[in-house]
Design a protein around this motif. Structure first.
Motif, short mmCIF file in Angstrom:
data_model
loop_
_atom_site.label_atom_id
_atom_site.label_comp_id
_atom_site.label_asym_id
_atom_site.label_seq_id
_atom_site.Cartn_x
_atom_site.Cartn_y
_atom_site.Cartn_z
N LEU A 28 63.24 17.55 72.77
CA LEU A 28 64.12 18.75 72.42
C LEU A 28 65.24 18.79 70.77
O LEU A 28 65.72 20.28 70.69
CB LEU A 28 65.68 18.76 74.01
CG LEU A 28 64.63 18.32 74.75
CD1 LEU A 28 66.18 18.68 75.94
CD2 LEU A 28 63.63 19.65 75.28
N GLY A 29 65.40 17.98 70.73
CA GLY A 29 65.93 17.69 69.41
C GLY A 29 65.62 18.32 67.91
O GLY A 29 65.77 19.31 66.57
N SER A 30 63.99 18.77 67.33
CA SER A 30 63.91 19.31 67.09
C SER A 30 63.61 21.00 67.51
O SER A 30 64.08 21.31 66.14
CB SER A 30 62.61 19.76 67.47
OG SER A 30 61.57 19.43 68.14
N TRP A 31 64.20 21.68 68.55
CA TRP A 31 64.57 22.86 68.19
C TRP A 31 66.04 23.22 67.83
O TRP A 31 66.28 24.26 67.46
CB TRP A 31 64.20 23.36 70.13
CG TRP A 31 62.72 23.37 70.62
CD1 TRP A 31 61.75 22.71 71.40
CD2 TRP A 31 62.15 24.84 70.07
NE1 TRP A 31 60.65 23.40 71.36
CE2 TRP A 31 61.03 25.04 70.59
CE3 TRP A 31 62.73 26.02 69.99
CZ2 TRP A 31 60.08 25.48 70.41
CZ3 TRP A 31 61.81 27.07 69.86
CH2 TRP A 31 60.62 26.44 70.61
N SER A 230 52.84 22.29 54.30
CA SER A 230 51.96 20.57 54.74
C SER A 230 52.71 19.82 55.37
O SER A 230 51.87 19.28 56.12
CB SER A 230 52.70 19.84 53.07
OG SER A 230 51.81 21.36 52.08
N LEU A 231 54.25 19.70 55.84
CA LEU A 231 54.57 18.78 56.99
C LEU A 231 54.23 19.17 57.88
O LEU A 231 54.16 18.60 59.18
CB LEU A 231 56.07 18.67 56.69
CG LEU A 231 56.31 18.16 55.32
CD1 LEU A 231 58.65 18.19 54.79
CD2 LEU A 231 56.00 16.66 54.88
N ASN A 232 54.04 20.36 57.83
CA ASN A 232 53.34 21.41 59.44
C ASN A 232 52.85 21.01 59.85
O ASN A 232 52.10 20.48 60.80
CB ASN A 232 54.07 22.66 59.17
CG ASN A 232 54.42 23.28 60.63
OD1 ASN A 232 53.98 22.57 62.01
ND2 ASN A 232 53.93 24.50 60.42
N ILE A 233 51.84 21.20 59.13
CA ILE A 233 50.41 20.22 59.17
C ILE A 233 49.60 19.19 59.68
O ILE A 233 49.45 18.77 60.54
CB ILE A 233 49.49 20.80 58.51
CG1 ILE A 233 47.94 20.72 58.83
CG2 ILE A 233 49.06 20.78 57.08
CD1 ILE A 233 47.05 21.51 58.19
N VAL A 234 51.08 18.04 58.91
CA VAL A 234 50.25 16.49 58.87
C VAL A 234 51.75 16.44 59.85
O VAL A 234 50.13 15.16 60.78
CB VAL A 234 50.80 15.84 57.46
CG1 VAL A 234 50.91 14.83 57.64
CG2 VAL A 234 49.83 16.54 56.36
N VAL A 235 52.67 16.77 60.39
CA VAL A 235 52.75 15.90 61.68
C VAL A 235 52.59 16.32 62.40
O VAL A 235 52.09 16.26 63.90
CB VAL A 235 54.50 16.76 61.43
CG1 VAL A 235 55.70 16.74 62.86
CG2 VAL A 235 55.31 16.23 60.38
N PHE A 236 51.91 17.94 63.26
CA PHE A 236 51.33 18.09 63.98
C PHE A 236 49.95 17.25 64.31
O PHE A 236 49.15 17.43 65.55
CB PHE A 236 51.11 20.39 63.99
CG PHE A 236 49.93 20.56 65.03
CD1 PHE A 236 51.13 20.90 66.19
CD2 PHE A 236 48.69 20.39 64.87
CE1 PHE A 236 49.87 21.72 67.16
CE2 PHE A 236 48.39 21.13 66.00
CZ PHE A 236 48.62 21.70 66.78
N LEU A 244 57.39 17.10 69.84
CA LEU A 244 57.44 18.25 69.00
C LEU A 244 58.12 18.63 68.22
O LEU A 244 58.51 19.38 67.58
CB LEU A 244 58.15 19.59 70.32
CG LEU A 244 57.50 19.15 71.44
CD1 LEU A 244 58.09 20.02 73.02
CD2 LEU A 244 56.02 19.56 71.89
N ILE A 245 58.54 17.13 67.49
CA ILE A 245 58.73 17.56 65.93
C ILE A 245 58.38 18.22 64.53
O ILE A 245 58.41 18.89 63.96
CB ILE A 245 58.78 15.91 65.26
CG1 ILE A 245 59.92 15.32 66.12
CG2 ILE A 245 59.44 15.79 64.13
CD1 ILE A 245 59.80 13.89 65.23
N TYR A 246 56.83 18.87 65.36
CA TYR A 246 56.33 19.50 63.56
C TYR A 246 56.49 20.87 64.30
O TYR A 246 56.64 21.87 64.05
CB TYR A 246 54.59 19.46 64.44
CG TYR A 246 54.65 20.31 65.77
CD1 TYR A 246 54.40 21.94 66.35
CD2 TYR A 246 54.28 19.27 66.93
CE1 TYR A 246 53.94 21.96 67.44
CE2 TYR A 246 53.61 19.63 68.30
CZ TYR A 246 54.54 21.33 68.18
OH TYR A 246 53.31 21.99 69.63
N THR A 247 57.86 21.65 65.76
CA THR A 247 58.15 22.85 65.79
C THR A 247 59.38 23.21 64.87
O THR A 247 59.74 24.27 64.51
CB THR A 247 58.90 22.23 67.18
OG1 THR A 247 59.56 22.07 67.40
CG2 THR A 247 58.12 22.80 68.62
#
Length: 395
Positions: A28-31, A230-236, A244-247
Motif C-alpha cells: 500500500l505504501g507504494s501507492w 529501468s528501475l520499473n522493469i528491474v523491480v517488477f 507492489l513497489i514497482y507501482t
C-alpha cells in the motif's frame, strides 16, 4: 468494481489479504508514495506550462496540442491515483477484504500512464526524425514501437480487470511493454546524440557551443525517465511476487516524461540566446552580412512568380540578431527560422531589411555541396552551414 475472484477461487481473496498484511508498506505504501510524487510533479507541470504558454504564444499548433494532451492526461492520472488512495486509506480503511479488491482505477492507471508517455515520446521521436534528415522510415518504426507499447499496456489493464490475481498473465504483457518502451528511448537518445556529436566540425567554436548545449538538454531530458523506467522493469521482474513497489515507478515514469518534454520545449530560449551569440560572432566579421547564396526569379505579371532570395546568417536589426524569414508575395505571411524556437509571429512584428513582398529566406535551401560560387571564404560557408544545422535540430 471488478470482483477479486474472477479467474481464481474464493481462496484468492484470503491469500491476498494475508500477503498484504505481511508487508503493508511494500503493497500500500507504494501507492501512497505514488500519489505524493504525481502531486508534486503536477505542481511542477503547472509552473512549466505557465512558462511555456507565456514564452511561446506563437509556437507551432502541433506542439501546443501535444502539451495540452499531456496536461489533460497528467491531471487524469493524478485523479485516478487519488481516488484509489482515498478508497484504500479513507473509505475502506481497515477493511482488508475491500482493500485487496481491484477497482476500475487500478486497471485504468497503466493505460492512462502509457498514453501520457506516448504523447511525450512523440515529440522526441519527431526531434530525432528532424536530426536524421527527416528519415520517414525511422519515424514510422519509432511510432510503431510506441503504439505497440500502448497496446501492451492496454492488455495489462485488461488482464487486471478480468483476472487481477493472475501474476503470470500480468507479467506476460508488462515485461515486453517495459522492454519495448525502454528500447525506444534508447534508440531516440542514441541517434539524437550521435547526430549532434557528428555535427560538431570545429569550424566555429560558437556553433559548436550551441551543439554542446543541445547535447546537454538531450541528456538532461532523457536521463530521469530512463532511470525510472529501468528501475520499473528491474523491480517488477525481481520483486513483483513479493510486493507492489514497482507501482511507484509505474506511476512516476509518465510524470518524468512530461517533465522532460516541457523542459526541452522551455529550454529553446537559452539555445536561441546561444545561437544569437554565434550570429554576433559571424556578424562582426567582414563578410557577416553578405548573402552567401542567392536564387532569384524575376516577378512575372502573368505567372505571379515572386522574387526569391536564399540567405544564410543574414542578421536583421544588427549583428546580434539572426533571423531567417519566408514570405509569399501573394499572401504576405511570414514564418521565421525560430518558429519552433519562439513561434511564428505576425509580419508587423518583424523588422525586414528589404521589401516584405519579394523576400524569401530559407535556411533549408542552403546546400554547401551545391557547387555554387559565393562571395564568402570557404570557412564562412562552413560556419554558416553549422549554424543552419544547429537551428534545424530545434525545429
Amino acid at each position: 468494481m471488478v470482483s477479486a475472484t474472477i479467474g481464481k477461487g474464493p481462496e484468492a481473496v484470503q491469500n491476498t489479504i494475508d500477503h498484504v498484511k505481511q508487508s503493508p508498506g511494500g503493497n500500500l505504501g507504494s501507492w501512497l508514495l505514488g500519489l505524493l510524487a504525481v502531486s508534486y510533479f503536477l505542481g511542477v507541470l503547472s509552473s512549466q506550462s505557465f512558462t511555456y504558454f507565456m514564452s511561446y504564444p506563437h509556437d507551432s499548433p502541433w506542439f501546443k496540442r501535444l502539451v495540452i494532451a499531456c496536461i489533460v492526461l497528467s491531471i487524469l492520472q493524478w485523479t485516478v491515483v487519488f481516488i484509489e488512495a482515498w478508497h484504500w486509506f479513507v473509505d475502506y480503511y481497515g477493511d482488508w477484504t475491500r482493500v485487496v479488491q481491484v477497482p476500475w482505477t487500478v486497471w485504468m492507471e497503466p493505460i492512462i500512464a502509457q498514453l501520457t508517455v506516448f504523447c511525450a515520446q512523440l515529440f522526441f521521436a519527431y526531434r530525432c526524425f528532424i536530426l536524421t534528415g527527416r528519415n520517414r522510415v525511422l519515424l514510422i518504426l519509432l511510432v510503431a514501437a510506441m503504439t505497440t507499447t500502448v497496446a501492451l499496456f492496454t492488455l495489462v489493464g485488461v488482464s487486471l480487470a478480468i483476472d487481477p490475481y493472475n501474476l503470470d498473465l500480468d507479467q506476460k504483457f508488462t515485461i515486453p511493454a517495459l522492454a519495448v518502451n525502454l528500447s525506444t528511448d534508447a534508440v531516440i537518445t542514441g541517434l539524437s546524440t550521435w547526430k549532434l556529436m557528428t555535427s560538431k566540425k570545429g569550424f566555429n567554436p560558437n556553433t559548436d557551443s550551441v551543439v554542446n548545449k543541445l547535447l546537454a538538454v538531450t541528456w538532461e531530458a532523457a536521463v530521469p525517465p530512463v532511470i525510472s523506467a529501468s528501475l520499473n522493469i528491474v523491480v517488477f521482474i525481481t520483486m513483483s511476487r513479493q510486493n507492489l513497489i514497482y507501482t511507484f515507478f509505474n506511476v512516476l515514469t509518465p510524470r518524468l516524461y512530461v517533465f522532460s518534454l516541457m523542459f526541452t520545449l522551455n529550454s529553446r530560449t537559452a539555445i536561441r540566446s546561444a545561437l544569437d551569440g554565434a550570429a554576433a560572432f559571424e556578424g562582426n566579421s567582414a563578410f557577416g552580412l553578405k548573402r552567401l547564396q542567392t536564387e532569384s526569379s524575376h516577378f512575372n505579371g502573368k505567372n505571379h512568380r515572386p522574387t526569391t532570395t536564399t540567405v544564410v546568417f543574414a542578421p536583421i536589426g544588427g549583428a546580434t540578431r539572426t533571423t531567417a524569414t519566408s514570405t509569399t508575395a501573394m499572401t504576405g505571411t511570414i514564418g521565421t527560422i525560430d518558429e519552433h524556437i519562439q513561434g511564428a509571429r505576425p509580419i508587423s512584428q518583424i523588422e525586414m531589411p528589404v521589401s516584405e513582398t519579394d523576400l524569401q529566406i530559407d535556411l533549408d535551401k542552403f546546400d554547401a555541396e551545391s557547387g555554387e560560387e559565393t562571395d564568402a571564404p570557404p570557412d564562412a560557408v562552413k560556419s554558416a552551414e553549422e549554424g543552419r544545422k544547429s537551428w534545424n535540430i530545434t525545429r
